[in-house]
Design a protein around this motif. Structure first.
Motif, mmCIF file in Angstrom:
data_model
loop_
_atom_site.group_PDB
_atom_site.id
_atom_site.type_symbol
_atom_site.label_atom_id
_atom_site.label_comp_id
_atom_site.label_asym_id
_atom_site.label_seq_id
_atom_site.Cartn_x
_atom_site.Cartn_y
_atom_site.Cartn_z
ATOM 1 N N GLY A 586 -7.820 10.587 2.047
ATOM 2 C CA GLY A 586 -8.459 9.382 2.569
ATOM 3 C C GLY A 586 -9.663 9.036 1.711
ATOM 4 O O GLY A 586 -9.984 9.751 0.753
ATOM 5 N N ALA A 587 -10.343 7.941 2.075
ATOM 6 C CA ALA A 587 -11.504 7.503 1.304
ATOM 7 C C ALA A 587 -12.573 8.590 1.249
ATOM 8 O O ALA A 587 -13.274 8.735 0.246
ATOM 9 C CB ALA A 587 -12.075 6.225 1.908
ATOM 10 N N SER A 615 -0.936 5.587 4.661
ATOM 11 C CA SER A 615 -1.384 5.315 6.034
ATOM 12 C C SER A 615 -2.773 5.890 6.286
ATOM 13 O O SER A 615 -3.478 5.447 7.176
ATOM 14 C CB SER A 615 -0.376 5.882 7.024
ATOM 15 O OG SER A 615 -0.201 7.257 6.773
ATOM 16 N N VAL A 616 -3.187 6.892 5.482
ATOM 17 C CA VAL A 616 -4.498 7.507 5.734
ATOM 18 C C VAL A 616 -5.599 6.959 4.828
ATOM 19 O O VAL A 616 -6.733 7.384 4.918
ATOM 20 C CB VAL A 616 -4.438 9.050 5.568
ATOM 21 C CG1 VAL A 616 -3.565 9.654 6.647
ATOM 22 C CG2 VAL A 616 -3.939 9.426 4.195
ATOM 23 N N LEU A 617 -5.236 6.004 3.977
ATOM 24 C CA LEU A 617 -6.242 5.482 3.046
ATOM 25 C C LEU A 617 -6.561 4.032 3.387
ATOM 26 O O LEU A 617 -5.688 3.160 3.302
ATOM 27 C CB LEU A 617 -5.736 5.585 1.601
ATOM 28 C CG LEU A 617 -6.744 5.141 0.541
ATOM 29 C CD1 LEU A 617 -7.922 6.096 0.482
ATOM 30 C CD2 LEU A 617 -6.081 5.051 -0.821
ATOM 31 N N ASP A 618 -7.813 3.789 3.746
ATOM 32 C CA ASP A 618 -8.255 2.429 4.020
ATOM 33 C C ASP A 618 -8.843 1.851 2.740
ATOM 34 O O ASP A 618 -9.826 2.364 2.215
ATOM 35 C CB ASP A 618 -9.304 2.456 5.132
ATOM 36 C CG ASP A 618 -9.757 1.068 5.510
ATOM 37 O OD1 ASP A 618 -9.217 0.510 6.470
ATOM 38 O OD2 ASP A 618 -10.639 0.535 4.803
ATOM 39 N N ASN B 252 0.206 9.085 14.110
ATOM 40 C CA ASN B 252 -0.187 9.801 12.900
ATOM 41 C C ASN B 252 0.943 10.651 12.325
ATOM 42 O O ASN B 252 0.787 11.262 11.279
ATOM 43 C CB ASN B 252 -1.388 10.709 13.178
ATOM 44 C CG ASN B 252 -2.616 9.889 13.516
ATOM 45 O OD1 ASN B 252 -2.786 8.785 12.989
ATOM 46 N ND2 ASN B 252 -3.443 10.401 14.416
ATOM 47 N N LYS B 253 2.067 10.703 13.038
ATOM 48 C CA LYS B 253 3.162 11.566 12.592
ATOM 49 C C LYS B 253 4.203 10.772 11.804
ATOM 50 O O LYS B 253 4.488 9.612 12.102
ATOM 51 C CB LYS B 253 3.829 12.205 13.815
ATOM 52 C CG LYS B 253 2.925 13.187 14.545
ATOM 53 C CD LYS B 253 3.453 14.592 14.414
ATOM 54 C CE LYS B 253 2.476 15.587 15.019
ATOM 55 N NZ LYS B 253 2.974 16.930 14.978
ATOM 56 N N VAL B 254 4.780 11.434 10.823
ATOM 57 C CA VAL B 254 5.848 10.831 10.037
ATOM 58 C C VAL B 254 7.008 10.425 10.944
ATOM 59 O O VAL B 254 7.608 9.366 10.797
ATOM 60 C CB VAL B 254 6.332 11.824 8.948
ATOM 61 C CG1 VAL B 254 7.627 11.346 8.302
ATOM 62 C CG2 VAL B 254 5.253 12.006 7.887
ATOM 63 N N GLY B 255 7.297 11.266 11.960
ATOM 64 C CA GLY B 255 8.396 11.007 12.885
ATOM 65 C C GLY B 255 8.209 9.714 13.675
ATOM 66 O O GLY B 255 9.176 9.108 14.122
ATOM 67 N N GLY B 368 19.445 -3.508 7.324
ATOM 68 C CA GLY B 368 18.464 -3.242 8.370
ATOM 69 C C GLY B 368 18.084 -1.783 8.482
ATOM 70 O O GLY B 368 17.606 -1.327 9.522
ATOM 71 N N ILE B 369 18.292 -1.013 7.418
ATOM 72 C CA ILE B 369 17.942 0.411 7.446
ATOM 73 C C ILE B 369 16.636 0.639 6.687
ATOM 74 O O ILE B 369 16.542 0.290 5.506
ATOM 75 C CB ILE B 369 19.056 1.266 6.791
ATOM 76 C CG1 ILE B 369 20.355 1.155 7.597
ATOM 77 C CG2 ILE B 369 18.617 2.726 6.669
ATOM 78 C CD1 ILE B 369 21.541 1.841 6.937
ATOM 79 N N ASN B 370 15.643 1.179 7.384
ATOM 80 C CA ASN B 370 14.450 1.653 6.696
ATOM 81 C C ASN B 370 14.152 3.056 7.206
ATOM 82 O O ASN B 370 13.404 3.238 8.169
ATOM 83 C CB ASN B 370 13.261 0.720 6.917
ATOM 84 C CG ASN B 370 12.042 1.175 6.120
ATOM 85 O OD1 ASN B 370 11.997 2.314 5.643
ATOM 86 N ND2 ASN B 370 11.051 0.306 5.976
ATOM 87 N N ALA B 371 14.763 4.026 6.566
ATOM 88 C CA ALA B 371 14.617 5.417 6.991
ATOM 89 C C ALA B 371 13.545 6.099 6.169
ATOM 90 O O ALA B 371 13.781 7.110 5.514
ATOM 91 C CB ALA B 371 15.950 6.136 6.862
ATOM 92 N N THR B 372 12.337 5.498 6.183
ATOM 93 C CA THR B 372 11.191 6.073 5.468
ATOM 94 C C THR B 372 9.965 5.926 6.364
ATOM 95 O O THR B 372 10.010 5.227 7.375
ATOM 96 C CB THR B 372 10.871 5.298 4.168
ATOM 97 O OG1 THR B 372 10.312 4.024 4.522
ATOM 98 C CG2 THR B 372 12.108 5.091 3.317
ATOM 99 N N PHE B 373 8.870 6.528 5.909
ATOM 100 C CA PHE B 373 7.615 6.319 6.625
ATOM 101 C C PHE B 373 6.719 5.348 5.870
ATOM 102 O O PHE B 373 5.523 5.312 6.047
ATOM 103 C CB PHE B 373 6.910 7.654 6.894
ATOM 104 C CG PHE B 373 6.682 8.490 5.663
ATOM 105 C CD1 PHE B 373 5.463 8.458 4.999
ATOM 106 C CD2 PHE B 373 7.686 9.323 5.170
ATOM 107 C CE1 PHE B 373 5.250 9.238 3.861
ATOM 108 C CE2 PHE B 373 7.471 10.105 4.046
ATOM 109 C CZ PHE B 373 6.257 10.061 3.384
ATOM 110 N N ASP B 374 7.353 4.563 4.966
ATOM 111 C CA ASP B 374 6.606 3.556 4.210
ATOM 112 C C ASP B 374 6.019 2.528 5.175
ATOM 113 O O ASP B 374 6.732 1.993 6.006
ATOM 114 C CB ASP B 374 7.560 2.865 3.220
ATOM 115 C CG ASP B 374 6.806 2.125 2.135
ATOM 116 O OD1 ASP B 374 7.135 2.322 0.969
ATOM 117 O OD2 ASP B 374 5.872 1.358 2.449
ATOM 118 N N PRO B 375 4.730 2.233 5.051
ATOM 119 C CA PRO B 375 4.140 1.273 5.997
ATOM 120 C C PRO B 375 4.671 -0.153 5.804
ATOM 121 O O PRO B 375 4.642 -0.946 6.729
ATOM 122 C CB PRO B 375 2.640 1.352 5.709
ATOM 123 C CG PRO B 375 2.507 2.007 4.381
ATOM 124 C CD PRO B 375 3.730 2.843 4.165
ATOM 125 N N ALA B 376 5.149 -0.488 4.586
ATOM 126 C CA ALA B 376 5.640 -1.855 4.360
ATOM 127 C C ALA B 376 7.164 -1.860 4.339
ATOM 128 O O ALA B 376 7.809 -0.846 4.105
ATOM 129 C CB ALA B 376 5.098 -2.383 3.044
#
Lengths: 686, 686
Positions: A586-587, A615-618, B252-255, B368-376
């Motif tokens: 993070g920052a 996700s942890v970096l603002d 906060n979890k990847v899951g 329609g599959i996004n099987a990642t923890f990518d925020p975007a």
């Protein structure tokens, strides 16, 4: 220009006069004389034909090398005469030169020629055909200092051979510097020399020898045009009152666009047009003389034929600066050139300085001056852009306003035909202009290259200059020449001249402005020792690739620094530079590393802070930490907040704090490398 | 690997067996024998020491060349023995080899070595120290076809010398091809050969001769690991039902992130977590077995230690694909590697295919599959991105969503540790995936390079592949190796392998995606004949510079085409290509030029339409004309609407019509040049 080839003996004599070592030699006229001479000289010797008609002596059997005794000399003499008489029956044979056969050594070339833009230049490279087509040569514009010669020698890849390749003993580099120095002096001091090639110059472990020289002299005299430098007080560019000649209320006319662009001008603004009474709620004067006030600057948009008349009026009115946007002068041919000369003459008579003609005009955003017909209006900023193409200005200004570019400008000057003021005067203005922190040039052609170098050299000591020169291709050189109506010098000579005068060359406009921004936004880096901090292993690898490619040195981290980092970083961190502080950083983790870097700032010159979305970096918080970091050091901090929207607010904060940021990692290293390149040059000069 | 140097005679014999010409030679054991042999052979001859202890024969005085008579042979024999006994007292002397002294010719090097990633490679270059440090060599991965050898020879700058430089007669290129072919065959067929350098191979106007060869053999056998290619039905990547193992309601979890990203999945989605009952309004199952339905794919986010157990369950449940995001496997060392092997074993037992472990996951936007923890979440589009770095995926996805980038993706695959599926399977999937039109790879390291080449070669015949390989620097290679825990092959070998398999290499991510977009958005250009149409002289000049720099050919305009243009263009137009149709050109003038180009489309392959902001040019109207132009030809049209906001609506129209547009002119030519480069390769292969 008619040019005459010096004979072998004449060439040797000239070189000798300047302390350039040549083999012992004598011209002989008979076989007997040849034997006597060689015997006295000591074997082995070389024999070569001397004839003004024979330029390539070897090709016609006019050279015999490795002659080892009296008998061989006699045979060589006869054979050379026979060969030449057979192959070049018309040759007048002056004699045969007998010279000491020099032992093998490293074969080099030192050449000279006269460039149409920059005058006398000197080239240096390894000898032999191989090097010739590998184009491993360095070029310098004369005169040059000794330190420049030293750099010139080290610039070629083949320098490895001089230094001593694969355990071979090093060659006599000191002597080489001396020889190039002497050759340069010889070339500079001569009024006759127009071209030469010393090929080869043999370099030994001790000493050197010029064993062949093709030297051309002119019958006439080498022209040395040196237009005197004219001083322009900076105030001339800051008028208190402006009149637009040809102001119009017709939106399709240039006179309308210019007048509208000037409406924000805080000084006095006048419209001049005999056919109108009011334009955009401004009173219109029929002519300059009718304006009841003084007029400092005029912007001319009326047809070319009327311009001389306008200039006469302006002279009487006491105008100091005329921005002549009107086209139809030198660029259209002979007739236009005559008209331009006429206009220049009138201006000189009255002491009016001219921007243009055939230009887009002048913009000084901080002063509220936009004396162009450009549809967009640039934001005030740190960069002065001086351009030989109006369309490129329009494009750059439009681009500079883009949300994710946001480059501000201190001055935009379209040089046009440079009838009076040109690159030199504008660079000096930018140097003295308080709003300008760096200068960007777009150059198609420079006429008086030596004067340009002198001015650029002076200016670049105060403010960085970045230049993009078009016409690097053969076809491009032709296109540039048809565009500006003048013969352009060789692109490589431009590059050499830029280097010698501290100008950073780039290949694209975007790169030029990025380098300019970097140099304007931060202190120059004091060296090229860099550290990289990142939360992404992939970019750690790429950053080392780019660092090597662009000449940025990634320093090794000393043990105490490592210990400090180990005390708080998780064990997965990379334990080396690039510092990959791992994806869950993070920052705050960045901030702790920054603190260590602040305490150890004697160990580096530049920090690249690379961050990828997580996700942890603002990004906002990180940017604030980068700003704090930057405030605590005098070193260069380069942000590389990679990605898109996730980084937007962070990027915005960096921009507001004039910390450079790059969205593409390769660009960051490319631009920093460019900025460093000239730093190196300047260091040596200082 | 222990390796043994073959003696001169052994080397010659080996070469001779494969039809590689070597000088006549005999080993002698006495001075008398030497004289007899040389006399029979005919002078001049060379004598060289033969001793396993003497690798660099010249350095110890073990070679005498240019021996011209019996007396000199005897002297040479004695001298060599004396020198070697003095300088290498421990040397066992097998004898002295007497060989025919070959006449001078062009000295070349042909070398071979075994690359850790790609196996046997062959290098070719000019001989001599000079070339060695100029690094003018070409590399190919074996085996190679004759046309590839021909290209290999022409790739080096020094090819000029083979072709016949400066009026010298050309050398025997055909024989050279034959020799390299034979050398390659020898290397390929040998189980012992590990490294060799034929230096020099002398090339004559007629024929060639390998006069010195340093050949190393191994005591063991050269390993030839060839993992069998596994076929994966495309359906495996299109699951009807997905279960997230370790789905969580803790943000906060990847899951949690993975499950949330999958909420848009149109098929059946299940959450598995023994500790929860409901997540994001979905029922949670305690384990896979409890799910009442079939499960095609699982996404694993639970700790590494639990993964084997999960895989057992999955096997029993009939799962076909497991995306294992969890880290803590091979990348952390020995223990992790054992765990990974265990997981692979279970998967193999049940026929489950694995993506990962230690990866970001899989995104198929069209499905329609996004099987990642990518925020975007990327937009659906034409490009499949297969990456060896998760952080680089996150960055690229974030970037792809930027307003002025807007790149759509058909698939995003993070390869992770490639325990099962890897680059090869993913490239084949992309080839068969109907939504994919081009493939972009980010590669840190390839283990089985030969298999990669085979697959990439097959795939690139159907869909273009663009790759960025990190680790080009020495430091970068070290960083890549510490990042992925494996030894990377040489960067140059990667570049050679890419070329040979039709993969386009780029240096930056932006460039990779630009080239990918270009190749996805338009037909490949059929050739590199380009025309440029512009309203700005400055950019006309720059475009010729860039065209030359990036290998795009600006064709001359034939007379009839010129006549047609002259009939309606104002006389100021440039009358050549680049067609500068002058600053006052509106969209209608462009359109009329487009019409001429449509009628003459047999004369060009690519049109660059360059436009800069101007008051008379409406970017929207111009873009519509470009679209119409593009619809009327099958050639490539490249938009270069330069500037910023003025061009925004035009750029938008081009993008909507999948016509490539570049905001920076140099990039346009760079990217087109890259796309053309591989076209050239493929043409030769076809």
């Amino acid at each position: 220009m008619e040019k005459k080839l010096l004979s072998e003996a004449e060439g040797y004599e000239l070189l000798k006069k300047y302390g350039i070592p040549t083999p012992e030699n004598t011209i002989v006229k008979s076989a007997d004389e040849a034997v006597k001479t060689a015997d006295k000289m000591g074997y082995p010797v070389v024999a070569k034909i001397i004839s003004p008609q024979v330029v390539h002596k070897s090709d016609v059997g006019g050279v015999v090398t490795g002659i080892r005794n009296n008998e061989e000399v006699r045979r060589a003499y006869d054979k050379i005469l026979k060969n030449v008489r057979e192959k070049v029956p018309e040759a007048e044979i002056t004699g045969i030169i007998i010279e000491k056969d020099m032992p093998h050594g490293l074969e080099l070339i030192v050449g000279g020629r006269i460039d149409p833009s920059f005058g006398k230049v000197i080239t240096f490279g390894l000898g032999g055909t191989l090097v010739e087509f590998l184009k491993d040569v360095s070029i310098k514009v004369l005169p040059i200092r000794t330190d420049e010669i030293e750099k010139m020698i080290r610039e070629i890849k083949g320098y490895a051979l001089i230094k001593g390749y694969r355990g071979e003993p090093p060659k006599d580099e000191k002597e080489l510097v001396q020889v190039i120095n002497n050759v340069s002096r010889l070339f500079c001091e001569s009024d006759k020399l127009v071209e030469f090639d010393i090929n080869p110059l043999i370099l030994y472990e001790k000493g050197a020898c010029a064993v062949d020289a093709r030297i051309y002299e002119t019958e006439g005299e080498v022209k040395h045009e040196e237009k005197p430098q004219t001083g322009v007080p900076t105030e001339v560019f800051y008028p208190g009152s402006i009149a637009v000649i040809g102001a119009s209320s017709n939106p399709n006319k240039v006179g309308y666009a210019v007048f509208r662009n000037l409406l924000d001008f805080p000084g006095k603004l006048y419209a001049v047009n005999p056919k109108r009474e009011e334009i955009l709620r401004h009173k219109v004067y029929p002519d300059l003389i009718s304006i009841p006030d003084t007029v400092d600057m005029i912007v001319v948009t009326v047809p070319a034929a009327v311009v001389p008349e306008i200039m006469e009026e302006a002279g009487k009115k006491g105008v100091k600066l005329a921005v002549i946007i009107t086209a139809g002068f030198k660029e259209i041919g002979k007739e236009g050139a005559a008209l331009q000369d006429k206009v220049s003459g009138i201006a000189q008579k009255y002491g009016i300085r001219i921007i243009g003609p055939n230009c887009l005009g002048l913009i000084l955003p901080h002063k509220g001056i936009n004396a162009t017909f450009d549809p967009a209006n640039p934001k005030p900023g740190d960069l002065a852009f001086i351009s030989q193409s109006g369309a490129i200005i329009t494009t750059v200004v439009d681009w500079s306003l883009k949300e994710d570019v946001e480059i501000g400008l201190s001055a935009v000057i379209s040089v046009g035909n440079q009838a009076d003021l040109g690159f030199n005067e504008f660079m000096k203005f930018a140097r003295d202009d308080k709003d300008t922190r760096a200068i960007v040039l777009y150059i198609e052609e420079i006429k008086n290259g030596r004067l340009f170098m002198k001015v650029a050299g002076e200016v670049s000591e105060k403010k960085p200059i970045v230049a993009i020169k078009s016409g690097s291709s053969k076809r491009g050189q032709k296109a540039a020449s048809s565009h500006t109506g003048a013969l352009a010098g060789s692109y490589n000579v431009y590059m050499a001249a830029f280097k010698q005068s501290g100008v950073i060359a780039t290949h694209s406009l975007r790169e030029a402005f990025q380098v300019g921004e970097l140099l304007a936004s931060e202190e120059y880096p004091k060296g090229n020792r860099a550290v990289v901090i990142t939360n992404a292993g992939g970019f750690a690898v790429l950053s080392t690739d780019y660092a090597e490619k662009y000449g940025v040195e990634l320093v090794d981290l000393p043990k105490d620094l490592m210990d400090e980092l180990n005390s708080f970083l998780t064990p997965e961190w990379s334990h080396e530079n690039p510092m990959d502080i791992v994806g869950d950083a993070g920052a705050d983790r960045y901030a702790r590393v920054f603190d260590v870097m602040v305490r150890n700032q004697d160990k580096w010159d530049i920090t690249f802070v690379i961050a990828v979305p997580s996700s942890v970096l603002d990004s906002r918080q990180l940017a604030q930490e980068i700003v704090r970091f930057s405030n605590h050091t005098h070193k260069m901090i380069v942000g590389c907040l990679l990605g898109g929207n996730s980084m937007k607010s962070g990027v915005h904060i960096l921009r507001k704090n004039t910390i450079p940021n790059f969205a593409e990692l390769e660009e960051a290293f490319d631009v920093v490398g460019k900025a460093l390149s000239i730093r190196g040059e300047q260091r040596v000069q200082a």
